[in-house]
Design a protein around this motif. Structure first.
Motif, PDB file in Angstrom:
ATOM      1  N   ARG A 181      20.706  11.838  61.597  1.00 35.61           N
ATOM      2  CA  ARG A 181      20.356  12.611  60.405  1.00 35.61           C
ATOM      3  C   ARG A 181      21.616  13.074  59.672  1.00 35.61           C
ATOM      4  NH1 ARG A 181      16.463  17.243  62.552  1.00 35.61           N
ATOM      5  NH2 ARG A 181      17.771  17.049  64.429  1.00 35.61           N
ATOM      6  N   ASP A 182      21.479  13.340  58.389  1.00 36.60           N
ATOM      7  CA  ASP A 182      22.582  13.827  57.582  1.00 36.60           C
ATOM      8  C   ASP A 182      22.941  15.234  58.067  1.00 36.60           C
ATOM      9  OD1 ASP A 182      24.353  14.737  55.658  1.00 36.60           O
ATOM     10  OD2 ASP A 182      23.104  14.175  53.948  1.00 36.60           O
ATOM     11  N   VAL A 183      24.187  15.410  58.525  1.00 32.44           N
ATOM     12  CA  VAL A 183      24.575  16.706  59.094  1.00 32.44           C
ATOM     13  C   VAL A 183      24.561  17.820  58.059  1.00 32.44           C
ATOM     14  CG1 VAL A 183      25.912  15.767  61.003  1.00 32.44           C
ATOM     15  CG2 VAL A 183      27.020  16.140  58.795  1.00 32.44           C
ATOM     16  N   ARG A 184      24.499  17.467  56.779  1.00 29.30           N
ATOM     17  CA  ARG A 184      24.394  18.519  55.772  1.00 29.30           C
ATOM     18  C   ARG A 184      23.064  19.267  55.887  1.00 29.30           C
ATOM     19  NH1 ARG A 184      28.697  18.222  52.579  1.00 29.30           N
ATOM     20  NH2 ARG A 184      29.840  16.255  52.512  1.00 29.30           N
ATOM     21  N   GLY A 185      22.150  18.666  56.630  1.00 28.82           N
ATOM     22  CA  GLY A 185      20.863  19.317  56.832  1.00 28.82           C
ATOM     23  C   GLY A 185      20.935  20.560  57.702  1.00 28.82           C
ATOM     24  N   ILE A 186      22.069  20.779  58.385  1.00 29.18           N
ATOM     25  CA  ILE A 186      22.189  21.969  59.227  1.00 29.18           C
ATOM     26  C   ILE A 186      22.581  23.201  58.418  1.00 29.18           C
ATOM     27  CG2 ILE A 186      22.954  20.488  61.126  1.00 29.18           C
ATOM     28  CD1 ILE A 186      25.727  21.788  60.884  1.00 29.18           C
ATOM     29  N   ALA A 187      22.932  23.006  57.160  1.00 28.33           N
ATOM     30  CA  ALA A 187      23.525  24.099  56.372  1.00 28.33           C
ATOM     31  C   ALA A 187      22.603  25.310  56.256  1.00 28.33           C
ATOM     32  CB  ALA A 187      23.909  23.589  54.986  1.00 28.33           C
ATOM     33  N   GLU A 188      21.373  25.094  55.833  1.00 26.67           N
ATOM     34  CA  GLU A 188      20.479  26.221  55.556  1.00 26.67           C
ATOM     35  C   GLU A 188      20.194  27.042  56.804  1.00 26.67           C
ATOM     36  OE1 GLU A 188      16.050  27.129  53.636  1.00 26.67           O
ATOM     37  OE2 GLU A 188      16.912  25.116  53.533  1.00 26.67           O
ATOM     38  N   ALA A 189      19.818  26.368  57.902  1.00 27.13           N
ATOM     39  CA  ALA A 189      19.498  27.087  59.136  1.00 27.13           C
ATOM     40  C   ALA A 189      20.737  27.768  59.710  1.00 27.13           C
ATOM     41  CB  ALA A 189      18.899  26.130  60.165  1.00 27.13           C
ATOM     42  N   SER A 190      21.879  27.102  59.652  1.00 27.75           N
ATOM     43  CA  SER A 190      23.115  27.666  60.197  1.00 27.75           C
ATOM     44  C   SER A 190      23.530  28.912  59.434  1.00 27.75           C
ATOM     45  CB  SER A 190      24.239  26.633  60.150  1.00 27.75           C
ATOM     46  OG  SER A 190      23.930  25.507  60.922  1.00 27.75           O
ATOM     47  N   GLU A 191      23.418  28.840  58.115  1.00 27.15           N
ATOM     48  CA  GLU A 191      23.809  29.992  57.301  1.00 27.15           C
ATOM     49  C   GLU A 191      22.855  31.161  57.517  1.00 27.15           C
ATOM     50  OE1 GLU A 191      24.850  30.999  52.627  1.00 27.15           O
ATOM     51  OE2 GLU A 191      25.032  28.951  53.391  1.00 27.15           O
ATOM     52  N   ALA A 192      21.552  30.872  57.577  1.00 29.45           N
ATOM     53  CA  ALA A 192      20.566  31.930  57.780  1.00 29.45           C
ATOM     54  C   ALA A 192      20.755  32.604  59.135  1.00 29.45           C
ATOM     55  CB  ALA A 192      19.152  31.346  57.679  1.00 29.45           C
TER      56      ALA A 192
END
Length: 202
Positions: A181-192
């Protein structure tokens, strides 16, 4: 007879070959994975010889450890450079995670090798992992003592909390890379999650 100029030239030449060999290993990890990579693969990508390889490294493992150490240092420098210490805490979190994601997006195979394969290498890898986590924790603590955090009246992040944050982020990163999967997909959950754990208001 050796001279300072001669020694400097040999050092510079050695640094060039070392860099090429590290990049050769990085390319082979992308192509075949660390376990399947051989010294022949490394020198093929580096366009040099096995003799040159063994002038620089005692083994494939030593080259791998050096590659990961260099990669982790580059990542930390990139994160530090991306964060404005005078910005608000949520802005600093956003910038730090963005720089982290940019780095791992550029080298997902290396990141996955660090997380999944390096621990199997024994004591040298454990020392590398401990050093990397110490440096990353130090960086998070430093960010949390910045003027922006101080203006917000927030206490510095503890090393224990920093390790919890980093451990979760590493595991989420590994799962995305393993699944393709595109690792940019972790951004929202990681930031929250980071904002919640630090008690910040976005």
């Amino acid at each position: 007879m050796t001279t300072a100029v001669g020694d400097a030239a040999r050092t510079a030449s050695g640094d060039v070959f070392r860099t090429r060999l590290l990049e050769g290993l990085a390319q082979s990890i992308v192509e075949r994975g660390y376990r399947e990579t051989t010294v022949a693969d490394i020198v093929r990508h580096a366009k040099t010889s096995k003799r040159t390889f063994y002038d620089q490294f005692a083994s494939k493992e030593e080259c791998f450890i050096d590659l990961l150490r260099t990669n982790n240092t580059d990542m930390i420098v990139g994160i530090r450079d991306a964060v404005d210490p005078d910005s608000t805490p949520p802005e600093q979190v956003h910038a730090a995670l963005g720089a982290y994601i940019d780095h791992i997006s550029s080298r997902p195979a290396i990141t996955l090798s660090w997380i999944r394969e390096a621990p199997a290498l024994g004591e040298s890898a454990r020392a590398l992992h401990r050093l990397a986590m110490d440096h990353l924790s130090d960086m998070l603590v430093a960010i949390s003592t910045s003027p922006g955090f101080q203006k917000a009246g927030l206490a510095p992040v503890s090393r224990e909390l920093a390790l919890i944050l980093l451990g979760g982020l590493r595991e989420l990163t590994a799962s995305y890379v393993e699944d393709g999967r595109d690792v940019r997909g972790i951004a929202e959950a990681s930031e929250a999650a980071t904002i919640a754990m630090l008690g910040l208001v976005a």
